[in-house]
Design a protein around this motif. Structure first.
Motif, PDB file in Angstrom:
ATOM      1  N   ALA A  15     -26.371 -56.368 -65.379  1.00 19.24           N
ATOM      2  CA  ALA A  15     -25.855 -57.209 -64.605  1.00 19.24           C
ATOM      3  C   ALA A  15     -24.390 -58.207 -64.750  1.00 19.24           C
ATOM      4  N   PHE A  16     -24.361 -58.268 -65.260  1.00 19.43           N
ATOM      5  CA  PHE A  16     -22.435 -58.566 -66.013  1.00 19.43           C
ATOM      6  C   PHE A  16     -21.708 -57.873 -65.639  1.00 19.43           C
ATOM      7  N   ARG A  17     -21.270 -57.070 -65.733  1.00 17.29           N
ATOM      8  CA  ARG A  17     -20.543 -56.406 -65.875  1.00 17.29           C
ATOM      9  C   ARG A  17     -20.443 -55.340 -64.805  1.00 17.29           C
ATOM     10  N   ALA A  18     -21.077 -55.004 -64.054  1.00 15.08           N
ATOM     11  CA  ALA A  18     -21.336 -54.284 -62.595  1.00 15.08           C
ATOM     12  C   ALA A  18     -21.627 -55.225 -61.657  1.00 15.08           C
ATOM     13  N   GLN A  19     -21.595 -57.015 -61.603  1.00 16.45           N
ATOM     14  CA  GLN A  19     -21.465 -57.506 -60.200  1.00 16.45           C
ATOM     15  C   GLN A  19     -19.764 -57.770 -61.122  1.00 16.45           C
ATOM     16  N   GLU A  20     -19.678 -57.614 -62.004  1.00 15.39           N
ATOM     17  CA  GLU A  20     -17.770 -57.922 -62.145  1.00 15.39           C
ATOM     18  C   GLU A  20     -17.157 -56.867 -60.774  1.00 15.39           C
ATOM     19  N   VAL A  21     -17.109 -55.085 -61.188  1.00 19.59           N
ATOM     20  CA  VAL A  21     -16.646 -54.215 -60.423  1.00 19.59           C
ATOM     21  C   VAL A  21     -16.979 -54.056 -59.103  1.00 19.59           C
ATOM     22  N   LEU A  22     -18.435 -54.604 -58.903  1.00 21.36           N
ATOM     23  CA  LEU A  22     -18.278 -54.526 -57.439  1.00 21.36           C
ATOM     24  C   LEU A  22     -17.460 -56.484 -57.112  1.00 21.36           C
ATOM     25  N   HIS A  23     -17.279 -56.880 -57.406  1.00 17.11           N
ATOM     26  CA  HIS A  23     -16.338 -58.182 -56.881  1.00 17.11           C
ATOM     27  C   HIS A  23     -14.835 -57.433 -56.338  1.00 17.11           C
ATOM     28  N   GLY A  24     -14.477 -56.365 -57.440  1.00 20.78           N
ATOM     29  CA  GLY A  24     -13.070 -56.134 -57.688  1.00 20.78           C
ATOM     30  C   GLY A  24     -13.230 -55.171 -56.971  1.00 20.78           C
TER      31      GLY A  24
END
Length: 289
Positions: free
Chosen positions: A249-258
């Protein structure tokens, strides 16, 4: 990243979930109703046919999620108080609370219920609302959720408790010895299924050109946000100190915001160009905290 996995041309999300994403991004807080033909034009970008869209609009209206507004021979669809509340809650989950719980206070909400065997529908409905609210089952009618949860809407959606008020008990507190909190979490929540959802999101979106067949940024943005909301809808935001290392979820949330920064402005411009709407009144709704 290592070698990029091959892109799988999976079908887009279901029409109703796409519809809720569209309404949450382009209709909520605006007191407008959108022409039915505009829905057909927008979702055609994702390969959703006219019949499926009209069926979805009709079904959502019958369920009290959309209100019909006729102007001459044209039909427009706007929000109801119920759908406004659902969309504002989804917005809070995505952009204010997020998928990563790094500031847990160590407290739990414990809910216990007991119903007659004949109440199968009520039991199913309550369980669905508990999952939406971030609860997981420990067995024997006992459910837990991290942090303090306001269960008012869980027990009495829309202010109607349907006889549940006297059959539900709620407690707040910390877990004490000899409770193994990590084991309790693994018992109550399907961590592998949660992680698998985020890994699938990363496989689709953590790449230079997500959804290469999508016609424009509006289609990409709606697809991405629908998929993300489906994830956070079932994610109880478990405390990070009790999750496996490398929680996706950490990386997934970063991708979402980007990707939000990449798509949002262009998507909104396209939406404003194709949406035909009229102004209507909408019942006041208090946003979730």
């Amino acid at each position: 990243m290592g070698a990029e996995p091959p892109h799988r041309p999976d079908p887009p999300p279901r029409p109703q979930t796409l519809m809720l994403t569209f309404l949450g991004n382009y209709v909520v807080r605006r007191d407008i109703a959108v022409f039915s033909g505009s829905f057909i034009e927008v979702f055609g970008r994702l390969g959703v046919g006219e019949h499926a869209i009209r069926s979805t609009l009709g079904r959502m209206a019958r369920r009290g999620l959309l209100a019909r507004h006729r102007r001459g021979r044209r039909m427009y669809f706007g929000l109801t108080a119920r759908s406004e509340r659902i969309l504002l809650d989804g917005e809070a989950r995505v952009w204010r609370r997020g998928a990563v719980n790094a500031d847990w206070d160590g407290r739990w909400t414990v809910l216990a219920f007991s119903m007659p065997e004949s109440w199968q529908r009520q039991r199913h409905d309550l369980r669905s609302r508990l999952v939406w609210a971030g609860f997981g089952p420990l067995g024997n009618g006992i459910w837990i959720a991290p942090s303090r949860v306001d269960v008012g809407e869980v027990i009495a959606p829309g202010g109607q408790d349907h006889g549940l008020g006297g059959r539900v008990k709620v407690f707040h507190g910390t877990a004490e010895e000899p409770t193994d909190v990590g084991r309790m979490i693994r018992d109550a929540f399907d961590l592998e299924a949660l992680a698998g959802g985020y890994r699938a999101f990363l496989e689709r979106w953590d790449r230079p050109d997500p959804i290469p067949g999508a016609p424009d940024d509006l289609a990409r943005f709606l697809w991405m946000m629908t998929e993300w909301l489906s994830l956070v809808r079932v994610d109880p935001r478990l405390p990070v100190e009790h999750l496996p290392s490398g929680w996706p979820a950490f990386r997934a949330q970063e991708v979402l915001h980007g990707l939000r920064l990449r798509y949002e402005v262009s998507a909104r411009a396209i939406a404003e160009e194709v949406i035909e709407y009229v102004h209507v009144g909408c019942p006041a709704v208090t946003p979730p905290g």
